[in-house]
Scaffold this motif. Structure first.
Motif, PDB file in Angstrom:
ATOM      1  N   SER A  37     -27.419   5.283  17.574  1.00 39.71           N
ATOM      2  CA  SER A  37     -28.378   5.855  16.801  1.00 39.71           C
ATOM      3  C   SER A  37     -28.433   5.756  15.457  1.00 39.71           C
ATOM      4  N   LEU A 434     -23.144  12.812  15.512  1.00 37.08           N
ATOM      5  CA  LEU A 434     -24.107  12.605  16.576  1.00 37.08           C
ATOM      6  C   LEU A 434     -24.765  14.044  16.439  1.00 37.08           C
ATOM      7  N   LEU A 435     -24.156  14.858  15.886  1.00 41.94           N
ATOM      8  CA  LEU A 435     -24.800  16.482  15.651  1.00 41.94           C
ATOM      9  C   LEU A 435     -25.534  16.625  14.436  1.00 41.94           C
ATOM     10  N   PRO A 437     -27.926  14.156  12.995  1.00 43.16           N
ATOM     11  CA  PRO A 437     -29.518  14.118  13.724  1.00 43.16           C
ATOM     12  C   PRO A 437     -29.898  14.828  14.602  1.00 43.16           C
ATOM     13  N   THR A 438     -29.002  15.215  15.511  1.00 41.15           N
ATOM     14  CA  THR A 438     -29.563  16.035  16.810  1.00 41.15           C
ATOM     15  C   THR A 438     -29.857  17.362  16.547  1.00 41.15           C
ATOM     16  N   ILE A 439     -29.151  18.010  15.571  1.00 43.88           N
ATOM     17  CA  ILE A 439     -29.165  19.539  15.607  1.00 43.88           C
ATOM     18  C   ILE A 439     -29.396  19.998  14.015  1.00 43.88           C
TER      19      ILE A 439
END
Length: 586
Positions: A37, A434-435, A437-439
């Motif tokens: 990512s 990861l969280l 860009p994800t949420i």
């Protein structure tokens, strides 16, 4: 029976390796996803990365206190998000706090003065006549067939937002031969008209005088229109900037296919404050599906009747009016007759969400609701870096103290605990990265505090299990059966403890806003990871270590020395006395 026993032993032997392999695969997969990512570090919140935090309080006009409600506040948040994103800010946070406050967090790198001006002003909603429009990338925009002419869109598919929308008498619309050609568009109907007045004929050509000469924009406006590239966010944010309501302007809008269109618009004919109310309604009687109904004020009804009467004499696209919110076209229905009833309905292929969104925008433009700037907090990147460094130092000190305690008290067992802490830390770091860009999760200072608190919660789970094992050894059992017998009781204690922590984090997350939610989220996340690590790593690893001579023999540095633990003598089975021999009588 022997074969069955052998199979059970083989299964028990394979389980520790299976669990360890599973958690290793999970770590590798998550780490690979993190690098793929491109986000290899957690996203930092405004208090750590620096930026501006603005607190706005809603202020109603006299007699309009009911205007401050959840629906209108949520609509205000949506509008402010669009404004801030228009400045090119991709990581801004806009959220409500309580029932009348809005918090806007803007990271560093943004003009804070411009951002304050954008989010602190009331939304401006106008109804403007469309002079011309086309797709932003070039080519003809999807046109309506409102005058009976074939659609300019060769596919015949009418765009829903920013394309074909019709204004007709609700009773005559079904009888109109062109109605079938516009079923995929959106129609604006006068909800109060009941006559069968015909639509404008094909011969009715454009009338420049109907819009006060707006059909012939000046050269400067034409030049701005030619240069307008609505595919660029920075350009969309400044399109028509500075234009007065009484002046023609350029604007951008997005149709239902996700394509950006550019417009030349005439002077505002109806103001947003002329809309008394707007609602999303499911129309089941005519089969129109979800529609947006508008009710105008007395003055607004006259203005709307005048503009629709003028536009009805024109051909596409000059028979359209654009609903413009903060300089962006959110819808552009077209008309075919004057709508004089005071109520109007926009129909077409709306979804429930899109109908509600448009209704909220129309309503919000009419609300007597403004925002007062309560506070502005600016955090420099240097101060944020100092806070992050202080938090990391505090975390390192806490972790070092926990490790020293484990080494002193548990000796060899402490290495299993340290390895478990490292696995938990690795999972926490990767998931937080990861969280982002994800949420949109941002690691702020309270979230760092939550991670520090989680060190103690995680270590507590290991201690519960280790103490259960040591209790079994004190009862006189050897290590391998002690590990298995201690697990069910330790497991229940760990699950209950973690459940209480997770429940507290969940309640805190729900009832609080802003930065405190970061603490609650991190605490809940690390609590869940504690259960995963204990079940899939700590228990299997201890099972494997119990088979090693160093631990199984109770070495004095293993932390499992029976003598040091004050163990009872080993449990031994007592042999039942043999039955007395029977003598045979002579």
């Amino acid at each position: 029976m022997a074969a069955l026993k052998k199979g059970r032993n083989a299964s028990a032997t394979s389980k520790p390796w299976r669990s360890l392999a599973l958690i290793l695969i999970a770590i590798v997969a998550l780490t690979g996803g993190m690098f793929a990512s491109g986000h290899t570090t957690p996203r930092l919140g405004i208090d750590l990365a620096g930026g501006t935090s603005i607190t706005l309080a809603a202020v109603p006009e006299a007699g309009q206190e009911s205007a401050i409600n959840k629906t209108n506040m949520d609509t205000a948040v949506s509008i402010m998000e669009r404004r801030v994103n228009g400045l090119g800010v991709s990581e801004a946070e806009v959220q409500t706090q309580g029932d009348r406050n809005i918090i806007v967090n803007i990271p560093k790198g943004t003009n804070s003065k411009q951002a304050r001006e954008q989010v602190g002003t009331t939304a401006k909603l106008y109804f403007r006549p469309v002079i011309t429009t086309e797709l932003a990338g070039g080519g003809a925009a999807p046109q309506p067939s409102g005058t009976g002419e074939p659609s300019a869109d060769p596919s015949g598919d009418k765009a829903t937002d920013g394309a074909s929308q019709e204004a007709t008498d609700g009773s005559s619309a079904s009888a109109d031969p062109s109605a079938s050609a516009t079923t995929q568009g959106r129609a604006v109907t006068d909800a109060l008209k009941a006559d069968e007045s015909p639509a404008a004929t094909d011969e009715a050509g454009p009338s420049p005088s109907a819009t006060g000469g707006a059909a012939d924009p000046d050269a400067q406006l034409q030049e701005a229109y030619a240069k307008l590239d609505c595919t660029k966010e920075s350009v969309r944010a400044t399109a028509g900037e500075g234009a007065k309501a009484t002046d023609p302007t350029v604007a951008c809008g997005q149709n239902s296919q996700g394509q950006w269109q550019k417009y030349i618009l005439g002077p505002a004919a109806v103001d947003g404050t002329d809309v008394d109310e707007a609602d999303a309604v499911l129309n089941t009687t005519s089969g129109a599906g979800w529609t947006v109904t508008m009710k105008f004020t007395g003055e607004g009804s006259k203005k709307f009747a005048d503009i629709t009467g003028q536009l009805a004499q024109k051909q596409s696209p000059q028979n359209q009016f654009a609903i413009v919110l903060d300089g962006e076209v959110v819808s552009d229905p077209y008309v075919r007759q004057a709508l004089t009833g005071g109520n109007a309905e926009i129909s077409g292929n709306f979804t429930q969400q899109s109908a509600q969104d448009l209704a909220n925008m129309l309503s919000y433009g009419a609300l007597p609701l403004t925002f007062r700037e309560d506070s502005v907090t600016t955090v420099t990147a240097a101060l944020g870096g100092e806070q992050l460094q202080a938090g990391l130092i505090a975390g390192a000190i806490g972790l070092a103290l926990v490790i020293l305690y484990l080494l002193f008290y548990y000796r060899g067992l402490s290495f299993i605990a340290i390895a478990s802490l490292l696995v938990s830390a690795a999972l926490t770091y990767v998931i937080m990265s990861l969280l982002g860009p994800t949420i949109g999760f941002a690691l702020n200072l309270p979230a760092v505090c939550g991670a520090i608190v989680a060190i103690g919660i995680t270590a507590d789970s290991f201690i519960v299990y280790f103490e259960r094992v040591r209790d079994e050894i004190r009862e006189g059992r050897s290590l391998r059966p002690s590990v298995e017998r201690a697990w069910p009781r330790a497991r229940r204690t760990i699950l209950v403890s973690d459940f209480v922590s997770f429940l507290a984090a969940a309640v805190l997350f729900v009832v609080t806003v802003g930065k405190v939610q970061g603490f609650a989220f991190t605490l809940g996340l690390t609590t869940v990871l504690d259960v995963v690590v204990v079940f899939l790593f700590t228990k299997p690893l201890l099972t494997l270590m119990a088979r090693r001579k160093f631990f199984a023999s109770g070495h004095k540095w293993s932390g499992l020395d029976p003598k040091a633990l004050g163990a009872k003598p080993p449990l031994r089975r007592t042999r039942r006395p043999s039955a007395p021999a029977q003598t045979k009588e002579a």
